[in-house]
Write a protein that holds these residues in place. Structure first.
Motif, PDB file in Angstrom:
ATOM      1  N   LEU A 146       0.831  -1.204   0.000  1.00  0.00           N
ATOM      2  CA  LEU A 146       0.000   0.000   0.000  1.00  0.00           C
ATOM      3  C   LEU A 146       0.864   1.251   0.000  1.00  0.00           C
ATOM      4  CD1 LEU A 146      -2.733   1.527   0.469  1.00  0.00           C
ATOM      5  CD2 LEU A 146      -2.332   1.190   2.922  1.00  0.00           C
ATOM      6  N   VAL A 147       0.510   2.197  -0.866  1.00  0.00           N
ATOM      7  CA  VAL A 147       1.112   3.530  -0.871  1.00  0.00           C
ATOM      8  C   VAL A 147       0.005   4.529  -0.569  1.00  0.00           C
ATOM      9  CG1 VAL A 147       2.159   5.322  -2.297  1.00  0.00           C
ATOM     10  CG2 VAL A 147       3.000   2.973  -2.432  1.00  0.00           C
ATOM     11  N   MET A 148       0.242   5.391   0.410  1.00  0.00           N
ATOM     12  CA  MET A 148      -0.755   6.384   0.794  1.00  0.00           C
ATOM     13  C   MET A 148      -0.386   7.750   0.230  1.00  0.00           C
ATOM     14  SD  MET A 148      -3.142   4.876   2.508  1.00  0.00           S
ATOM     15  CE  MET A 148      -3.977   6.350   3.107  1.00  0.00           C
ATOM     16  N   PRO A 153       3.151  10.835   7.294  1.00  0.00           N
ATOM     17  CA  PRO A 153       4.239   9.868   7.113  1.00  0.00           C
ATOM     18  C   PRO A 153       4.616   9.149   8.402  1.00  0.00           C
ATOM     19  CG  PRO A 153       5.075  12.120   7.018  1.00  0.00           C
ATOM     20  CD  PRO A 153       3.579  12.218   7.020  1.00  0.00           C
ATOM     21  N   LYS A 154       4.262   9.719   9.561  1.00  0.00           N
ATOM     22  CA  LYS A 154       4.616   9.092  10.842  1.00  0.00           C
ATOM     23  C   LYS A 154       3.570   8.084  11.302  1.00  0.00           C
ATOM     24  CE  LYS A 154       7.217  13.133  12.425  1.00  0.00           C
ATOM     25  NZ  LYS A 154       7.310  14.196  13.461  1.00  0.00           N
ATOM     26  N   GLY A 155       2.357   8.188  10.750  1.00  0.00           N
ATOM     27  CA  GLY A 155       1.311   7.290  11.216  1.00  0.00           C
ATOM     28  C   GLY A 155       0.549   6.610  10.103  1.00  0.00           C
ATOM     29  N   SER A 156       1.138   6.572   8.919  1.00  0.00           N
ATOM     30  CA  SER A 156       0.451   5.991   7.771  1.00  0.00           C
ATOM     31  C   SER A 156       0.463   4.471   7.838  1.00  0.00           C
ATOM     32  CB  SER A 156       1.128   6.441   6.475  1.00  0.00           C
ATOM     33  OG  SER A 156       0.609   5.738   5.366  1.00  0.00           O
ATOM     34  N   PRO A 157      -0.652   3.839   7.418  1.00  0.00           N
ATOM     35  CA  PRO A 157      -0.661   2.377   7.365  1.00  0.00           C
ATOM     36  C   PRO A 157       0.107   1.826   6.169  1.00  0.00           C
ATOM     37  CG  PRO A 157      -2.727   3.228   6.531  1.00  0.00           C
ATOM     38  CD  PRO A 157      -1.951   4.416   7.038  1.00  0.00           C
ATOM     39  N   GLY A 158       0.527   2.702   5.269  1.00  0.00           N
ATOM     40  CA  GLY A 158       1.166   2.254   4.040  1.00  0.00           C
ATOM     41  C   GLY A 158       2.652   1.990   4.180  1.00  0.00           C
ATOM     42  N   GLY A 301       0.089  11.406  -8.771  1.00  0.00           N
ATOM     43  CA  GLY A 301      -0.194  10.072  -9.284  1.00  0.00           C
ATOM     44  C   GLY A 301       1.048   9.366  -9.780  1.00  0.00           C
ATOM     45  N   GLU A 302       1.909  10.111 -10.475  1.00  0.00           N
ATOM     46  CA  GLU A 302       3.159   9.522 -10.973  1.00  0.00           C
ATOM     47  C   GLU A 302       4.021   9.021  -9.815  1.00  0.00           C
ATOM     48  OE1 GLU A 302       4.971  12.627 -13.195  1.00  0.00           O
ATOM     49  OE2 GLU A 302       3.747  12.306 -14.993  1.00  0.00           O
ATOM     50  N   ARG A 303       4.202   9.888  -8.818  1.00  0.00           N
ATOM     51  CA  ARG A 303       5.037   9.509  -7.677  1.00  0.00           C
ATOM     52  C   ARG A 303       4.419   8.343  -6.901  1.00  0.00           C
ATOM     53  NH1 ARG A 303       8.317  13.443  -5.099  1.00  0.00           N
ATOM     54  NH2 ARG A 303       8.208  12.056  -3.290  1.00  0.00           N
ATOM     55  N   GLY A 304       3.083   8.338  -6.798  1.00  0.00           N
ATOM     56  CA  GLY A 304       2.420   7.245  -6.104  1.00  0.00           C
ATOM     57  C   GLY A 304       2.672   5.912  -6.784  1.00  0.00           C
TER      58      GLY A 304
END
Length: 338
Positions: A146-148, A153-158, A301-304
């Motif tokens: 998964l990418v969010m 960034p400190k609490g992301s599930p990804g 979108g590209e970076r994701g």
């Protein structure tokens, strides 16, 4: 005479292209670089196209453990920002032989039903906006990379996060208005529980409070023009000194604020300056044109997609937020001394 309905096979493609079946597998599996020539790869693709050959994806995926399909989860399809995110992700995906399935979370934000009979079997990974994070419970489980996007960034599930530099965008807005001389502010905040909107509120208050004599009042509205109109009208008719600058969390809220301001017989920017955030098409459709922060949705979108590909390959995704840019237009001016 009965029509021949036999499907062409990889052997048929190999014979038509004058190559081995192994070469066909490499080319159609996008693993040919460095192993067969560009000319051979082109010949194989042309033969497959002319024969109408379609590989047996189910068998191939069992062998490779990949479906080459990614799910992009967004809060809504009606917002052009997320259309841009999809465009950028699909462009990068296509270059790597992946497809992107776009899935909007129902009602904008909240739980979503799994769009596949078994998402874990149908997908290689997921890219999701933090505004639609709750939809992941049913779709992803804990099985898929998964990418969010726009996520803490400190609490992301990804496994990775891709963020715009929203904090800097808000600071640019605040500095622009402070330089013009504004000291009384109204913040029209999005009534959405999302990290990106928390950042906007925090950075705006932090920056404005560094200047003595500055005041800020915050009101919340759902992300619709009508709700923004109603909320702004109520806020501007509340007793007390009228704000000279209205900072909106996005351009749609700003459009509603414009309507409220005019309904009250006021003008933008003579009576009140207005700013947005997004630089959607409507930013230049309203009059005066809106001062706002330009967000590069396609780059998000590209970076994701690049980050997800890196995760799938066991690499570390690129770090660093995507820069944003303040676009100054006619909706901001120095406060009227009267």
């Amino acid at each position: 005479m009965a029509r021949n309905t036999t499907r062409p096979t990889s052997r048929d493609v190999a014979q038509a292209a004058g190559v081995s079946q192994a070469a066909v597998s490499l080319v159609l599996g996008d693993k040919w670089r460095g192993r067969v020539s560009e000319t051979t790869a082109q010949r194989v693709r042309e033969a497959a196209r002319e024969l109408g050959y379609r590989p047996n994806l189910a068998a191939r995926n069992l062998r490779l453990g990949r479906t080459r399909t990614v799910l992009l989860v967004v809060p809504a399809l009606t917002n052009e920002f997320f259309a841009g995110v999809y465009t950028g992700a699909a462009r990068v995906a296509a270059r790597h032989g992946f497809g992107v399935v776009l899935y909007p979370s129902p009602a904008g934000i909240g739980p979503a039903r799994d769009p596949f009979a078994s998402a874990q079997a149908a997908l290689d990974g997921v890219i999701a906006s933090s505004m639609a994070a709750d939809a992941l419970d049913e779709i992803r489980g804990d099985q898929l990379p998964l990418v969010m996007l726009d996520s803490d960034p400190k609490g992301s599930p990804g496994a990775a996060t891709v963020n715009l530099d929203i904090a800097d965008g808000v600071r640019q807005i605040a500095d622009h208005l402070l330089t013009l001389g504004h000291r009384r502010y109204l913040h029209l905040a999005a009534d959405v529980a999302s990290w990106t909107f928390e950042v906007r509120a925090r950075e705006l208050a932090t920056r404005l409070h560094t200047v003595p004599g500055t005041t800020i009042r915050t009101v919340h509205a759902p992300l619709t023009i009508e709700d923004a109109l109603t909320t702004t009208e109520t806020a501007l008719t509340t007793p007390g000194p009228r704000p000279t600058a209205l900072v909106c969390d996005d351009d749609k809220l700003a459009a509603g604020a414009y309507k409220a301001i005019r309904r009250l017989g006021l003008t933008v920017p003579d009576d009140i300056s207005v700013t947005g955030l997004d630089d959607l098409a409507l930013a230049t459709a309203i009059d005066p044109e809106l001062t706002t922060v330009r967000l590069d949705a396609e780059r998000v979108g590209e970076r994701g997609m690049q980050a997800l590909l890196a995760v799938l390959d066991g690499r570390t995704p690129d770090a660093g937020d995507i820069p944003v840019e303040l676009v100054v237009r006619g909706s901001t001016a120095p406060p009227n001394p009267s």
